[in-house]
Design an enzyme around this catalytic site. Structure first.
Site, PDB file in Angstrom:
ATOM      1  N   ASP A   1      -8.358  36.186 -31.180  1.00 46.42           N
ATOM      2  CA  ASP A   1      -8.920  36.851 -29.999  1.00 46.42           C
ATOM      3  C   ASP A   1     -10.358  37.270 -30.268  1.00 46.42           C
ATOM      4  O   ASP A   1     -10.750  37.487 -31.424  1.00 46.42           O
ATOM      5  CB  ASP A   1      -8.102  38.094 -29.656  1.00 46.42           C
ATOM      6  CG  ASP A   1      -6.714  37.754 -29.145  1.00 46.42           C
ATOM      7  OD1 ASP A   1      -6.536  36.643 -28.630  1.00 46.42           O
ATOM      8  OD2 ASP A   1      -5.820  38.613 -29.267  1.00 46.42           O
TER       9      ASP A   1
ATOM     10  N   TYR B   1      -2.503  40.278 -41.730  1.00 48.55           N
ATOM     11  CA  TYR B   1      -3.513  41.018 -40.978  1.00 48.55           C
ATOM     12  C   TYR B   1      -3.652  42.444 -41.505  1.00 48.55           C
ATOM     13  O   TYR B   1      -2.674  43.041 -41.991  1.00 48.55           O
ATOM     14  CB  TYR B   1      -3.123  41.127 -39.495  1.00 48.55           C
ATOM     15  CG  TYR B   1      -2.966  39.820 -38.768  1.00 48.55           C
ATOM     16  CD1 TYR B   1      -4.025  39.252 -38.071  1.00 48.55           C
ATOM     17  CD2 TYR B   1      -1.733  39.157 -38.759  1.00 48.55           C
ATOM     18  CE1 TYR B   1      -3.867  38.062 -37.370  1.00 48.55           C
ATOM     19  CE2 TYR B   1      -1.580  37.957 -38.070  1.00 48.55           C
ATOM     20  CZ  TYR B   1      -2.650  37.421 -37.381  1.00 48.55           C
ATOM     21  OH  TYR B   1      -2.492  36.240 -36.698  1.00 48.55           O
TER      22      TYR B   1
ATOM     23  N   ASP C   1      -4.451  46.094 -26.218  1.00 54.23           N
ATOM     24  CA  ASP C   1      -5.530  46.352 -27.165  1.00 54.23           C
ATOM     25  C   ASP C   1      -6.605  47.195 -26.487  1.00 54.23           C
ATOM     26  O   ASP C   1      -6.478  47.559 -25.309  1.00 54.23           O
ATOM     27  CB  ASP C   1      -6.102  45.049 -27.746  1.00 54.23           C
ATOM     28  CG  ASP C   1      -6.753  44.144 -26.706  1.00 54.23           C
ATOM     29  OD1 ASP C   1      -7.157  44.643 -25.632  1.00 54.23           O
ATOM     30  OD2 ASP C   1      -6.861  42.936 -26.960  1.00 54.23           O
TER      31      ASP C   1
ATOM     32  N   ARG D   1      -0.649  42.721 -31.535  1.00 54.36           N
ATOM     33  CA  ARG D   1      -0.856  43.642 -30.408  1.00 54.36           C
ATOM     34  C   ARG D   1       0.482  44.033 -29.774  1.00 54.36           C
ATOM     35  O   ARG D   1       0.640  45.147 -29.274  1.00 54.36           O
ATOM     36  CB  ARG D   1      -1.781  43.016 -29.364  1.00 54.36           C
ATOM     37  CG  ARG D   1      -1.200  41.817 -28.669  1.00 54.36           C
ATOM     38  CD  ARG D   1      -2.054  41.369 -27.504  1.00 54.36           C
ATOM     39  NE  ARG D   1      -3.328  40.818 -27.937  1.00 54.36           N
ATOM     40  CZ  ARG D   1      -4.343  40.578 -27.128  1.00 54.36           C
ATOM     41  NH1 ARG D   1      -4.240  40.866 -25.843  1.00 54.36           N
ATOM     42  NH2 ARG D   1      -5.456  40.045 -27.562  1.00 54.36           N
TER      43      ARG D   1
END
Length: 292
Positions: A39, A67, A81, A178
């Site tokens: 993203d 992550y 988000d 997310r």
């Protein structure tokens, strides 16, 4: 331009396609592709293939990812988000650390996850985020994913009513961090969304080999050539000259006994093809250096 991979450190604010466009200009070739979209808000590892290595991208085993992320508890958003519109808010300052740990543990392991409404999941042939942008209600079904690690690194209570949680996530491909932020906030009854996301690893490619766009501008060179890329991403099988020649012609050869796709290397050390064992023989799934 030789074929190979670039392992880029995608900056925030750029799409994966933006990075590809910049790399095309820097490297002077149109043959650039990417694997594993990030993203615009996210940063970190983005694997690009150049020249013939673009054909390699679809065969890379990028089924595990890692992550570093920050989740804000105390509000939910339309995109799960920080870039979305706020949907709800609640005072999260009273959430006990013990309940937070229990909620994180419940989202670890093999779980059923509903992707974010602005994900790239297809609904009747169209991406969910396209429908969401048009104001359509997007209903996605839960999908099985694996969250092998969901570790709390820090819990910060620096602002009134909100709690910022730094986490490390290791997960299967198709997992949305997310959505983990959203589900964590829902489980605690205060709402949650993602404020920071950095991919530190995709498959075998990590931050140790990443290049920034600025560094690439100064030294426009590959992270790894085709031979190193195949040796990094696949099991290696060295063969004799006759077998290498047959594989280069796309012919079937003797089985290796491996259960996954593997790279075949000629006596000169160059990767010739990717092979996969079938019933009685091994057949090329991608010839990297065709004969002639």
């Amino acid at each position: 331009m030789p074929a190979g991979l670039l392992v880029m450190d995608k900056p925030a604010g750029m799409t994966s396609h933006d990075v590809v466009a910049r790399v095309r200009r820097i490297m002077g070739t149109r043959k650039v592709g990417h694997a594993g979209t990030l993203d615009p808000m996210a940063t970190g590892v983005l694997v690009l293939g150049l020249e013939r290595a673009t054909k390699l991208l679809g065969h890379l085993a990028l089924d595990t990812k890692a992550y570093l992320a920050t989740i804000r508890l105390g509000s939910s958003t339309s995109t799960d988000d920080a870039e979305g519109e706020r949907l709800s808010s609640a005072d999260a300052s009273g959430v006990p650390d013990e309940e937070l740990s229990e909620a994180v543990a419940a989202l670890t392991g093999e779980i059923a996850q509903v992707p974010s409404a602005v994900s790239a999941v297809k609904v009747n042939g169209r991406r969910a985020y396209e429908l969401a942008r048009e104001g359509q209600q997007v209903e996605l079904e839960a999908r099985p994913v694996t969250v092998s690690r969901f570790d709390l690194l820090a819990v910060r209570r620096e602002e009134a009513d909100v709690v910022d949680v730094d986490v490390l996530v290791e997960c299967s491909s198709g997992t949305y961090v997310r959505a983990l932020a959203r589900d964590l906030g829902e489980a605690l009854g205060v709402g949650g969304h993602l404020t920071r996301l950095r991919r530190t690893r995709v498959g075998p490619f990590g931050l140790a080999t990443v290049r920034t766009l600025e560094a690439l501008e100064e030294r426009p060179e590959l992270s790894m050539d085709l031979d190193r890329a195949v040796g990094t991403a696949f099991p290696r099988v060295d063969v004799d000259a006759d077998t290498a020649r047959a594989v280069a012609h796309g012919q079937a050869v003797s089985r290796s006994g491996l259960s996954e796709t593997y790279g075949v290397f000629a006596p000169d050390g160059h990767a010739v093809a990717l092979l996969r064992d079938r019933d009685r023989t091994a057949k090329p799934v991608l010839v990297l250096r065709p004969a002639g």
